[in-house]
Design a protein around this motif. Structure first.
Motif, PDB file in Angstrom:
ATOM      1  N   ASP A 177       0.834  -1.204   0.000  1.00  0.00           N
ATOM      2  CA  ASP A 177       0.000   0.000   0.000  1.00  0.00           C
ATOM      3  C   ASP A 177       0.865   1.249   0.000  1.00  0.00           C
ATOM      4  O   ASP A 177       2.041   1.219   0.371  1.00  0.00           O
ATOM      5  CB  ASP A 177      -0.923   0.011   1.222  1.00  0.00           C
ATOM      6  N   ILE A 178       0.249   2.360  -0.396  1.00  0.00           N
ATOM      7  CA  ILE A 178       0.927   3.642  -0.548  1.00  0.00           C
ATOM      8  C   ILE A 178       0.114   4.733   0.133  1.00  0.00           C
ATOM      9  O   ILE A 178      -1.121   4.739   0.050  1.00  0.00           O
ATOM     10  CB  ILE A 178       1.092   3.993  -2.047  1.00  0.00           C
ATOM     11  N   VAL A 179       0.798   5.657   0.795  1.00  0.00           N
ATOM     12  CA  VAL A 179       0.168   6.876   1.290  1.00  0.00           C
ATOM     13  C   VAL A 179       0.751   8.038   0.500  1.00  0.00           C
ATOM     14  O   VAL A 179       1.950   8.319   0.579  1.00  0.00           O
ATOM     15  CB  VAL A 179       0.402   7.085   2.800  1.00  0.00           C
ATOM     16  N   ASN A 180      -0.078   8.687  -0.281  1.00  0.00           N
ATOM     17  CA  ASN A 180       0.340   9.819  -1.114  1.00  0.00           C
ATOM     18  C   ASN A 180      -0.625  10.972  -0.881  1.00  0.00           C
ATOM     19  O   ASN A 180      -1.816  10.856  -1.172  1.00  0.00           O
ATOM     20  CB  ASN A 180       0.348   9.415  -2.588  1.00  0.00           C
ATOM     21  N   LEU A 181      -0.116  12.065  -0.336  1.00  0.00           N
ATOM     22  CA  LEU A 181      -0.963  13.221  -0.038  1.00  0.00           C
ATOM     23  C   LEU A 181      -1.424  13.960  -1.278  1.00  0.00           C
ATOM     24  O   LEU A 181      -2.407  14.695  -1.239  1.00  0.00           O
ATOM     25  CB  LEU A 181      -0.182  14.227   0.823  1.00  0.00           C
ATOM     26  N   PHE A 182      -0.708  13.782  -2.369  1.00  0.00           N
ATOM     27  CA  PHE A 182      -0.862  14.720  -3.469  1.00  0.00           C
ATOM     28  C   PHE A 182      -1.836  14.248  -4.545  1.00  0.00           C
ATOM     29  O   PHE A 182      -1.887  13.075  -4.898  1.00  0.00           O
ATOM     30  CB  PHE A 182       0.509  15.005  -4.093  1.00  0.00           C
ATOM     31  N   ARG A 183      -2.571  15.231  -5.036  1.00  0.00           N
ATOM     32  CA  ARG A 183      -3.478  15.057  -6.157  1.00  0.00           C
ATOM     33  C   ARG A 183      -3.185  16.148  -7.172  1.00  0.00           C
ATOM     34  O   ARG A 183      -2.580  17.166  -6.855  1.00  0.00           O
ATOM     35  CB  ARG A 183      -4.950  15.146  -5.708  1.00  0.00           C
ATOM     36  N   GLN A 184      -3.617  15.943  -8.397  1.00  0.00           N
ATOM     37  CA  GLN A 184      -3.374  16.945  -9.427  1.00  0.00           C
ATOM     38  C   GLN A 184      -4.185  18.211  -9.158  1.00  0.00           C
ATOM     39  O   GLN A 184      -5.354  18.148  -8.783  1.00  0.00           O
ATOM     40  CB  GLN A 184      -3.740  16.390 -10.802  1.00  0.00           C
ATOM     41  N   ASP A 185      -3.527  19.353  -9.338  1.00  0.00           N
ATOM     42  CA  ASP A 185      -4.242  20.621  -9.298  1.00  0.00           C
ATOM     43  C   ASP A 185      -5.019  20.771 -10.610  1.00  0.00           C
ATOM     44  O   ASP A 185      -4.792  20.023 -11.569  1.00  0.00           O
ATOM     45  CB  ASP A 185      -3.243  21.771  -9.107  1.00  0.00           C
ATOM     46  N   GLU A 186      -5.877  21.743 -10.665  1.00  0.00           N
ATOM     47  CA  GLU A 186      -6.698  21.934 -11.867  1.00  0.00           C
ATOM     48  C   GLU A 186      -6.023  22.826 -12.892  1.00  0.00           C
ATOM     49  O   GLU A 186      -6.627  23.163 -13.912  1.00  0.00           O
ATOM     50  CB  GLU A 186      -8.056  22.530 -11.472  1.00  0.00           C
ATOM     51  N   GLY A 187      -4.766  23.189 -12.634  1.00  0.00           N
ATOM     52  CA  GLY A 187      -4.078  24.148 -13.500  1.00  0.00           C
ATOM     53  C   GLY A 187      -3.477  23.553 -14.743  1.00  0.00           C
ATOM     54  O   GLY A 187      -4.053  22.668 -15.390  1.00  0.00           O
ATOM     55  N   LEU A 263       0.960  20.061 -11.787  1.00  0.00           N
ATOM     56  CA  LEU A 263       1.499  20.333 -10.470  1.00  0.00           C
ATOM     57  C   LEU A 263       0.518  19.827  -9.416  1.00  0.00           C
ATOM     58  O   LEU A 263      -0.699  19.799  -9.643  1.00  0.00           O
ATOM     59  CB  LEU A 263       1.743  21.823 -10.291  1.00  0.00           C
ATOM     60  N   ALA A 264       1.056  19.419  -8.277  1.00  0.00           N
ATOM     61  CA  ALA A 264       0.201  18.946  -7.196  1.00  0.00           C
ATOM     62  C   ALA A 264      -0.601  20.103  -6.616  1.00  0.00           C
ATOM     63  O   ALA A 264      -0.129  21.240  -6.535  1.00  0.00           O
ATOM     64  CB  ALA A 264       1.053  18.300  -6.110  1.00  0.00           C
ATOM     65  N   ALA A 265      -1.805  19.805  -6.204  1.00  0.00           N
ATOM     66  CA  ALA A 265      -2.609  20.797  -5.500  1.00  0.00           C
ATOM     67  C   ALA A 265      -1.964  21.087  -4.151  1.00  0.00           C
ATOM     68  O   ALA A 265      -1.470  20.176  -3.485  1.00  0.00           O
ATOM     69  CB  ALA A 265      -4.026  20.282  -5.307  1.00  0.00           C
ATOM     70  N   PRO A 266      -1.926  22.342  -3.735  1.00  0.00           N
ATOM     71  CA  PRO A 266      -1.326  22.676  -2.435  1.00  0.00           C
ATOM     72  C   PRO A 266      -2.011  21.930  -1.292  1.00  0.00           C
ATOM     73  O   PRO A 266      -3.214  21.665  -1.327  1.00  0.00           O
ATOM     74  CB  PRO A 266      -1.549  24.188  -2.323  1.00  0.00           C
ATOM     75  N   VAL A 267      -1.216  21.589  -0.281  1.00  0.00           N
ATOM     76  CA  VAL A 267      -1.731  20.940   0.919  1.00  0.00           C
ATOM     77  C   VAL A 267      -1.707  21.971   2.047  1.00  0.00           C
ATOM     78  O   VAL A 267      -0.661  22.546   2.347  1.00  0.00           O
ATOM     79  CB  VAL A 267      -0.866  19.714   1.300  1.00  0.00           C
TER      80      VAL A 267
END
Length: 334
Positions: A177-187, A263-267
């Motif tokens: 399993d993986i824990v990844n905080l990041f998702r794609q931003d809409e930019g 780019l990743a959406a800001p956290v």
């Protein structure tokens, strides 16, 4: 071998590690090079790194070793070294039911080869392959080279991979399993003409541009990775360095041609979000590692992340090379 109730994971002294090796324990070891090269030969694999998440929190130490004692985990344990020539055999030689723990040296040709080609290995995603990329103390960047070691041979290696293949009984199954905080931003969307660890000119929203110049012009926080969406699975590519004058960006993992990146959406709160996304490690967890960038960006020295332990690494392996993730493997009843 019978499965133990729990698998020991934690920091130990050199003498404690030596005693376990001499008793024939099957170990995965992470430690500073100065300690690894003093260990006796035995049934273990290792990689260089001095950053760890211990039960007491994130720590940097050149005096202790982090071990995963996998003794008794499966019915078979096989240790092998691989070069760029035979690395594709990794999956074929992996057990049909079990898992493979791999350590690759950071910045090496074999890491680059694995990063670019492993996703295309035959049957790659059918057998759990987990592991990490070795490194060094960040203060030693100009003098140290990441290394791995096959404990059966006792030689520090700069351009080979070491693997421990563990076969499990039919009553057990390994789950990665993986824990990844990041998702794609809409930019903006980026697409690169070539695969590699360095990029410059590319397509930005379908038009010719330069990534390094774009990052500077837009004042982008380069702690945020690029993210690709592989049918819902988010894969990060972290930025190592961006030079707008030269027009080049260096990455910790390769970008691939023909793939759309954003780019990743800001956290909002890096550490709170990470803690919320991370499950508590149970007795079934046998291995985990976390990215050195998470250690730095979350300022984890002295802080705990639930009850998870393991090395902070220069890259994580969950089948393929990943960045800014936590990867973990559990062994459970079928």
């Amino acid at each position: 071998m019978n499965q133990p109730a729990t698998v020991f994971q934690g920091l130990v002294t050199r003498q404690q590690a030596v005693e376990l090796i001499n008793k024939g324990h099957a170990l995965a070891i992470a430690a500073d090079e100065s300690l690894l090269k003093k260990l006796p030969k035995g049934f273990w694999i290792g990689g260089t790194i001095p950053y760890f998440m211990d039960r007491h929190g994130g720590t940097v130490t050149r005096d202790k070793l982090f071990i995963n004692d996998l003794t008794g985990m499966g019915y078979s344990v096989d240790i092998r070294s691989y070069t760029t020539h035979n690395l594709p055999l990794l999956v074929k030689e992996a057990p049909d039911n079990g898992f493979s723990l791999i350590i690759l040296p950071g910045g090496s040709h074999i890491l680059a080869d694995y990063a670019k080609n492993a996703p295309d290995y035959e049957d790659m995603f059918l057998k759990p392959i987990i592991g990490w990329v070795s490194g060094h103390h960040l203060d030693d960047g100009g003098s140290a080279t990441p290394k791995v070691i096959n404990g059966l041979e006792g030689e520090l290696l700069e351009n080979q991979a070491v693997v421990m293949h563990i076969g499990l009984p039919e009553t057990k199954i390994a789950q990665l399993d993986i824990v990844n905080l990041f998702r794609q931003d809409e930019g903006h969307t980026f697409r690169f003409p070539e695969s590699g660890f360095t990029a410059g000119d590319c397509l930005i929203d379908g038009k010719s541009g330069n990534l390094a110049q774009f990052l500077k012009q837009q004042d982008i926080d380069t702690r945020l990775p690029l993210v690709a969406d592989y049918s819902g699975a988010m894969v990060n590519v972290s930025i190592k360095n961006s030079d707008s004058t030269k027009g080049t960006v260096e990455f910790y993992a390769p970008v691939f041609s023909g793939v759309d990146y954003k780019l990743a959406a800001p956290v909002a709160d890096y550490i709170d979000a990470f803690m919320a996304a991370t499950p508590s490690a149970g007795d079934s967890w046998v291995f985990s590692c976390n990215c050195i960038l998470n250690y730095l960006y979350m300022e984890l020295e002295g802080k705990q992340t639930a009850n998870i332990t393991g090395p902070f690494t220069f890259g994580e392996i969950a089948y393929q090379l990943l960045n800014q993730t936590l990867v973990y493997l559990s062994v459970e009843d079928q």
